[in-house]
Design a protein around this motif. Structure first.
Motif, PDB file in Angstrom:
ATOM      1  N   ILE A  22     -12.788 -32.219 -90.172  1.00 44.56           N
ATOM      2  CA  ILE A  22     -13.617 -32.908 -89.165  1.00 44.56           C
ATOM      3  C   ILE A  22     -15.064 -32.941 -89.671  1.00 44.56           C
ATOM      4  CG2 ILE A  22     -14.557 -32.810 -86.811  1.00 44.56           C
ATOM      5  CD1 ILE A  22     -11.893 -31.725 -85.848  1.00 44.56           C
ATOM      6  N   ALA A  23     -15.506 -31.847 -90.298  1.00 45.63           N
ATOM      7  CA  ALA A  23     -16.864 -31.794 -90.865  1.00 45.63           C
ATOM      8  C   ALA A  23     -17.035 -32.876 -91.933  1.00 45.63           C
ATOM      9  CB  ALA A  23     -17.123 -30.417 -91.474  1.00 45.63           C
ATOM     10  N   ILE A  73     -19.792 -40.174 -91.846  1.00 47.99           N
ATOM     11  CA  ILE A  73     -20.365 -41.097 -90.852  1.00 47.99           C
ATOM     12  C   ILE A  73     -21.890 -41.072 -90.893  1.00 47.99           C
ATOM     13  CG2 ILE A  73     -20.631 -41.518 -88.354  1.00 47.99           C
ATOM     14  CD1 ILE A  73     -17.695 -40.511 -88.070  1.00 47.99           C
ATOM     15  N   ILE A  74     -22.446 -39.859 -91.012  1.00 46.45           N
ATOM     16  CA  ILE A  74     -23.910 -39.741 -90.905  1.00 46.45           C
ATOM     17  C   ILE A  74     -24.607 -39.682 -92.261  1.00 46.45           C
ATOM     18  CG2 ILE A  74     -23.790 -38.620 -88.648  1.00 46.45           C
ATOM     19  CD1 ILE A  74     -24.393 -35.974 -90.177  1.00 46.45           C
ATOM     20  N   ILE A 134     -27.158 -34.173 -85.702  1.00 42.48           N
ATOM     21  CA  ILE A 134     -25.885 -34.720 -86.204  1.00 42.48           C
ATOM     22  C   ILE A 134     -25.130 -35.399 -85.071  1.00 42.48           C
ATOM     23  CG2 ILE A 134     -23.640 -34.085 -87.188  1.00 42.48           C
ATOM     24  CD1 ILE A 134     -25.062 -31.690 -88.508  1.00 42.48           C
ATOM     25  N   SER A 135     -25.067 -34.721 -83.922  1.00 41.27           N
ATOM     26  CA  SER A 135     -24.266 -35.224 -82.800  1.00 41.27           C
ATOM     27  C   SER A 135     -24.793 -36.535 -82.231  1.00 41.27           C
ATOM     28  CB  SER A 135     -24.177 -34.176 -81.693  1.00 41.27           C
ATOM     29  OG  SER A 135     -25.457 -33.758 -81.294  1.00 41.27           O
ATOM     30  N   ALA A 136     -26.082 -36.832 -82.474  1.00 37.79           N
ATOM     31  CA  ALA A 136     -26.645 -38.082 -81.963  1.00 37.79           C
ATOM     32  C   ALA A 136     -26.006 -39.288 -82.643  1.00 37.79           C
ATOM     33  CB  ALA A 136     -28.156 -38.100 -82.171  1.00 37.79           C
TER      34      ALA A 136
END
Length: 199
Positions: free
Chosen positions: A142-143, A149-150, A158-160
């Motif tokens: 998942i990491a 993605i980022i 990161i979550s943004a």
């Protein structure tokens, strides 16, 4: 006269050989039957103590709820209720480890979802990022997906850059896999039956 004696001896020997062969054949069938019975006994389901059985069943129910549509409050309560059940469970070490892994994943999902209650933009993403660190540690794949993605983004959080539902679904995919594994390990005969049905 000599010929009759030879023929009689030959018939007697033939009869004896066929008797010995039929006795050996019956013995071989009995040995094969015993082997099959021993193999069947080895694949019989392990003895699952009631607390562990309850934990597995609760995980199965939660998996079904998630596949439908579960409310955060209900989910949080379900995981809170499941925690002492898993903590008090005992039995087969491998099954228990899988059950505990599923619970740990669910607890992370609850924590991530509960960040929505935090007020303030920075506080929300700080909360999510903190939970994500634990998620990434538990699930390195998942990491890796999140990093992909980022990778091109320059962001403080990161979550943004990650979709909340996608993160939850990624965690639930892992808890679902653990749940299925626990179900299969606790009842291997259903696996054998399923494979026979498919063939």
């Amino acid at each position: 006269m000599q010929f009759k004696k030879l023929a009689l001896i030959f018939m007697t020997v033939t009869l004896l050989v066929s008797c010995v062969l039929s006795i050996l054949s019956v013995r071989s069938e009995n040995i094969d039957a015993n082997r099959s019975e021993n193999i069947a006994n080895k694949t019989s389901p392990p003895v699952i103590p009631p607390p562990l059985k309850t934990a597995i069943e609760e995980l199965r129910v939660i998996k079904i709820k998630i596949e439908g549509d579960i409310h955060p409050k209900e989910y949080s309560e379900d995981i809170r209720d499941l925690t002492p059940i898993v903590e008090n469970a005992y039995g087969d070490a491998e099954i228990l480890a899988t059950v505990k892994s599923a619970l740990a994943g669910h607890q992370l999902a609850v924590q991530f979802w509960e960040c929505d209650r935090v007020s303030g933009y920075d506080e929300l993403f700080q909360c999510r990022d903190q939970v994500l660190q634990a998620v990434f540690q538990k699930y390195p794949d998942i990491a890796a997906q999140a990093q992909a993605i980022i990778a091109s983004e320059n962001t403080a959080y990161i979550s943004a850059e990650l979709d909340e539902n996608s993160v939850l679904e990624a965690i639930w995919q892992k808890t679902g896999t653990d749940t299925e594994m626990a179900l299969q390990m606790s009842n291997p005969t259903s696996l054998t039956a399923d494979s026979h049905t498919q063939n």
